[in-house]
Design a protein around this motif. Structure first.
Motif, PDB file in Angstrom:
ATOM      1  N   ILE A 320       0.834  -1.206   0.000  1.00  0.00           N
ATOM      2  CA  ILE A 320       0.000   0.000   0.000  1.00  0.00           C
ATOM      3  C   ILE A 320       0.867   1.255   0.000  1.00  0.00           C
ATOM      4  N   LEU A 321       1.894   1.271   0.835  1.00  0.00           N
ATOM      5  CA  LEU A 321       2.716   2.471   0.995  1.00  0.00           C
ATOM      6  C   LEU A 321       3.634   2.720  -0.190  1.00  0.00           C
ATOM      7  N   GLY A 322       4.107   1.652  -0.796  1.00  0.00           N
ATOM      8  CA  GLY A 322       5.047   1.818  -1.899  1.00  0.00           C
ATOM      9  C   GLY A 322       6.435   2.198  -1.410  1.00  0.00           C
ATOM     10  N   ASP A 323       7.361   2.287  -2.332  1.00  0.00           N
ATOM     11  CA  ASP A 323       8.751   2.563  -1.970  1.00  0.00           C
ATOM     12  C   ASP A 323       8.951   3.954  -1.380  1.00  0.00           C
ATOM     13  N   GLU A 324       8.119   4.902  -1.795  1.00  0.00           N
ATOM     14  CA  GLU A 324       8.321   6.278  -1.328  1.00  0.00           C
ATOM     15  C   GLU A 324       7.988   6.442   0.145  1.00  0.00           C
ATOM     16  N   GLU A 325       7.002   5.689   0.641  1.00  0.00           N
ATOM     17  CA  GLU A 325       6.567   5.859   2.025  1.00  0.00           C
ATOM     18  C   GLU A 325       7.030   4.741   2.946  1.00  0.00           C
ATOM     19  N   SER A 326       7.445   3.622   2.392  1.00  0.00           N
ATOM     20  CA  SER A 326       7.908   2.518   3.235  1.00  0.00           C
ATOM     21  C   SER A 326       9.273   2.849   3.818  1.00  0.00           C
ATOM     22  N   ARG A 327       9.444   2.509   5.093  1.00  0.00           N
ATOM     23  CA  ARG A 327      10.718   2.762   5.756  1.00  0.00           C
ATOM     24  C   ARG A 327      11.604   1.533   5.670  1.00  0.00           C
ATOM     25  N   ILE A 328      12.897   1.731   5.852  1.00  0.00           N
ATOM     26  CA  ILE A 328      13.843   0.624   5.752  1.00  0.00           C
ATOM     27  C   ILE A 328      13.542  -0.466   6.783  1.00  0.00           C
ATOM     28  N   ASP A 329      13.079  -0.070   7.984  1.00  0.00           N
ATOM     29  CA  ASP A 329      12.802  -1.082   9.002  1.00  0.00           C
ATOM     30  C   ASP A 329      11.604  -1.949   8.622  1.00  0.00           C
ATOM     31  N   TYR A 330      10.689  -1.434   7.795  1.00  0.00           N
ATOM     32  CA  TYR A 330       9.597  -2.276   7.318  1.00  0.00           C
ATOM     33  C   TYR A 330      10.161  -3.413   6.466  1.00  0.00           C
ATOM     34  N   TYR A 331      11.132  -3.085   5.608  1.00  0.00           N
ATOM     35  CA  TYR A 331      11.687  -4.089   4.697  1.00  0.00           C
ATOM     36  C   TYR A 331      12.469  -5.167   5.441  1.00  0.00           C
ATOM     37  N   TYR A 332      13.415  -4.741   6.284  1.00  0.00           N
ATOM     38  CA  TYR A 332      14.230  -5.786   6.914  1.00  0.00           C
ATOM     39  C   TYR A 332      13.452  -6.549   7.978  1.00  0.00           C
ATOM     40  N   THR A 333      12.475  -5.910   8.622  1.00  0.00           N
ATOM     41  CA  THR A 333      11.655  -6.647   9.589  1.00  0.00           C
ATOM     42  C   THR A 333      10.788  -7.671   8.864  1.00  0.00           C
ATOM     43  N   LEU A 334      10.265  -7.307   7.706  1.00  0.00           N
ATOM     44  CA  LEU A 334       9.496  -8.260   6.906  1.00  0.00           C
ATOM     45  C   LEU A 334      10.376  -9.444   6.508  1.00  0.00           C
ATOM     46  N   GLY A 335      11.598  -9.156   6.053  1.00  0.00           N
ATOM     47  CA  GLY A 335      12.511 -10.240   5.702  1.00  0.00           C
ATOM     48  C   GLY A 335      12.808 -11.146   6.880  1.00  0.00           C
ATOM     49  N   LEU A 336      13.078 -10.547   8.037  1.00  0.00           N
ATOM     50  CA  LEU A 336      13.394 -11.357   9.225  1.00  0.00           C
ATOM     51  C   LEU A 336      12.177 -12.152   9.697  1.00  0.00           C
ATOM     52  N   ALA A 337      10.983 -11.605   9.534  1.00  0.00           N
ATOM     53  CA  ALA A 337       9.777 -12.345   9.930  1.00  0.00           C
ATOM     54  C   ALA A 337       9.658 -13.634   9.118  1.00  0.00           C
ATOM     55  N   TYR A 338       9.965 -13.568   7.809  1.00  0.00           N
ATOM     56  CA  TYR A 338       9.920 -14.784   6.990  1.00  0.00           C
ATOM     57  C   TYR A 338      11.011 -15.774   7.400  1.00  0.00           C
ATOM     58  N   ILE A 339      12.113 -15.261   7.938  1.00  0.00           N
ATOM     59  CA  ILE A 339      13.195 -16.150   8.374  1.00  0.00           C
ATOM     60  C   ILE A 339      12.852 -16.836   9.691  1.00  0.00           C
ATOM     61  N   TYR A 340      12.287 -16.074  10.634  1.00  0.00           N
ATOM     62  CA  TYR A 340      12.044 -16.613  11.967  1.00  0.00           C
ATOM     63  C   TYR A 340      10.734 -17.391  12.076  1.00  0.00           C
ATOM     64  N   LYS A 341       9.820 -17.201  11.129  1.00  0.00           N
ATOM     65  CA  LYS A 341       8.567 -17.951  11.201  1.00  0.00           C
ATOM     66  C   LYS A 341       8.828 -19.430  10.912  1.00  0.00           C
ATOM     67  N   LYS A 342       7.867 -20.237  11.227  1.00  0.00           N
ATOM     68  CA  LYS A 342       7.991 -21.673  10.969  1.00  0.00           C
ATOM     69  C   LYS A 342       6.918 -22.089   9.971  1.00  0.00           C
ATOM     70  N   PRO A 343       7.348 -22.660   8.850  1.00  0.00           N
ATOM     71  CA  PRO A 343       8.741 -22.940   8.447  1.00  0.00           C
ATOM     72  C   PRO A 343       9.422 -21.681   7.922  1.00  0.00           C
ATOM     73  N   LYS A 344      10.743 -21.674   7.982  1.00  0.00           N
ATOM     74  CA  LYS A 344      11.525 -20.561   7.437  1.00  0.00           C
ATOM     75  C   LYS A 344      11.313 -20.482   5.921  1.00  0.00           C
ATOM     76  N   GLU A 345      11.186 -19.233   5.422  1.00  0.00           N
ATOM     77  CA  GLU A 345      10.953 -19.031   3.988  1.00  0.00           C
ATOM     78  C   GLU A 345      11.952 -17.994   3.456  1.00  0.00           C
ATOM     79  N   CYS A 346      13.182 -18.470   3.259  1.00  0.00           N
ATOM     80  CA  CYS A 346      14.237 -17.562   2.817  1.00  0.00           C
ATOM     81  C   CYS A 346      13.975 -17.011   1.421  1.00  0.00           C
ATOM     82  N   HIS A 347      13.295 -17.788   0.584  1.00  0.00           N
ATOM     83  CA  HIS A 347      13.026 -17.308  -0.773  1.00  0.00           C
ATOM     84  C   HIS A 347      12.108 -16.095  -0.760  1.00  0.00           C
ATOM     85  N   LEU A 348      11.280 -15.950   0.292  1.00  0.00           N
ATOM     86  CA  LEU A 348      10.442 -14.765   0.451  1.00  0.00           C
ATOM     87  C   LEU A 348      11.169 -13.668   1.218  1.00  0.00           C
TER      88      LEU A 348
END
Length: 374
Positions: A320-348
């Motif tokens: 919804i926010l797009g690149d202009e409004e999304s903050r860097i912490d949204y991106y890396y937190t989203l990435g880490l959430a896919y890593i720490y969830k079960k099962p891990k989804e590194c491709h996402l």
């Protein structure tokens, strides 16, 4: 001799009976052919309710705004705009309400529509300038603001908008001059008071910002955005009790997705993630397209280690926010959430971690996520 006392002698039927029958038939035929008004007049029908005028809906909107009922005010102004399609004023008033909720895309579209109706409407020019300023298009914003100033050099709202634009580009002396001029013309101008507070905020003078916001709130006690901005000053001062109280006042004035998001995010930053979840869920329920509220809810779930809930919320938020409004912490937190969830989804996870690293190649959280997926 038996006598029958009920006996009545029969009358002989004469020609008069036939005459009367003929007269009745003649009269019926005559009335059928002539149909006089008194015969065909129908029973009165109920009068249709009169169509409410644009002035009625304007008065309704003003009453709702005074009561802090912004949803009803928006509906009334929309009806007024339908009844007067050649009138720019209800569109500008609608844009102003959306500006309070920081729905800038709506403000831009409505002010643009108003200018198509009346290219020299000063209020529309000033509102469009504000929308462009909030979208980061400062040069275009100043063009529209100066066009408005040419038409009305002493308009305090226009001067206040110029003060806002110059604040955002970092020319603080010029911003101060425009805001001082606006307040010299109208000391009770709410927009000038609010923009002066923002100028002080940019200069990290949060106490003076609070003073100006208190003056604005005194003039407009039903404006939730003013309480939210006041809460932000207390946030910067690390005075969380006062910040939460101000956010709660915003919700009390108008329980909107915008005000609930401010309160929920304030609770999260103050360390109360459980209450934050409750409030942020309500914010998302009221407006599922509120990208900031979705992001804040996702970050709160992440902090609670509920990665399965955090990942889809953060993904919705950045979409919804797009690149202009999304903050860097949204991106890396989203990435880490896919890593720490079960099962891990590194491709996402990896694409979001890379987006964070595109912003800051040294972002430690993103680098850690990439290490975990290597």
């Amino acid at each position: 001799m038996y006598l029958d006392w009920t006996y009545k002698p029969r009358r002989r039927r004469g020609k008069g009976c036939f005459v009367w029958v003929g007269l009745v038939l003649f009269l019926a035929l005559y009335l059928y052919q002539q149909r006089p008004d008194w015969l065909v007049r129908q029973s009165p029908q109920p009068t249709a309710p009169p169509t409410r005028s644009a002035i009625f809906w304007q008065a309704e909107a003003e009453a709702h705004i005074a009561a802090g009922d912004f949803s009803s005010a928006i509906a009334a102004l929309q009806r007024m705009a339908e009844l007067e399609p050649d009138n720019a004023e209800p569109l500008v008033a609608l844009a102003d309400l959306y500006m309070m909720a920081r729905q800038i895309d709506q403000v831009f579209a409505l002010s643009q529509q108003a200018l198509r109706i009346d290219a020299e409407n000063v209020a529309a020019l000033a509102m469009h300038a504000r929308a462009l300023d909030w979208l980061g298009q400062y040069e275009a914003a100043s063009d529209f603001a100066f066009d408005a100033l040419d038409l009305e050099p002493d308009n305090p709202d226009v001067l206040a908008v110029l003060g806002e634009i110059y604040s955002d580009v970092g020319n603080w002396p010029r911003a101060q001059a425009y805001l001082d001029e606006a307040l010299s013309i109208d000391p009770d101008n709410i927009l000038a008071r609010r923009n002066l507070a923002v100028l002080y905020e940019l200069q990290k003078d949060y106490e003076r910002a609070i003073v100006e916001l208190d003056r604005a709130i005194e003039l407009a006690p039903n404006r939730p955005d003013l309480y939210i901005e006041k809460g932000r000053q207390y946030h910067y001062l690390d005075e969380w009790g006062a910040a939460i109280e101000s956010y709660e006042q915003a919700v009390a004035v108008a329980e909107t997705s915008f005000s609930l998001d401010a309160l929920g995010w304030g609770l999260y930053n103050s360390g109360d993630s459980l209450q934050a979840l409750r409030v942020l869920r309500r914010a998302v329920e009221l407006d599922p397209q509120n990208g900031a509220a979705l992001a804040h809810l996702g970050l709160t779930y992440y902090a609670r280690r509920n990665y399965e809930a955090a990942a889809p919320l953060l993904e919705q938020a950045v979409a919804i926010l797009g690149d202009e409004e999304s903050r860097i912490d949204y991106y890396y937190t989203l990435g880490l959430a896919y890593i720490y969830k079960k099962p891990k989804e590194c491709h996402l996870a990896v694409p979001w971690l890379r987006k964070a690293l595109d912003i800051d190649p040294n972002a430690s959280s993103a680098l850690e996520g990439m290490r975990l997926c290597s």
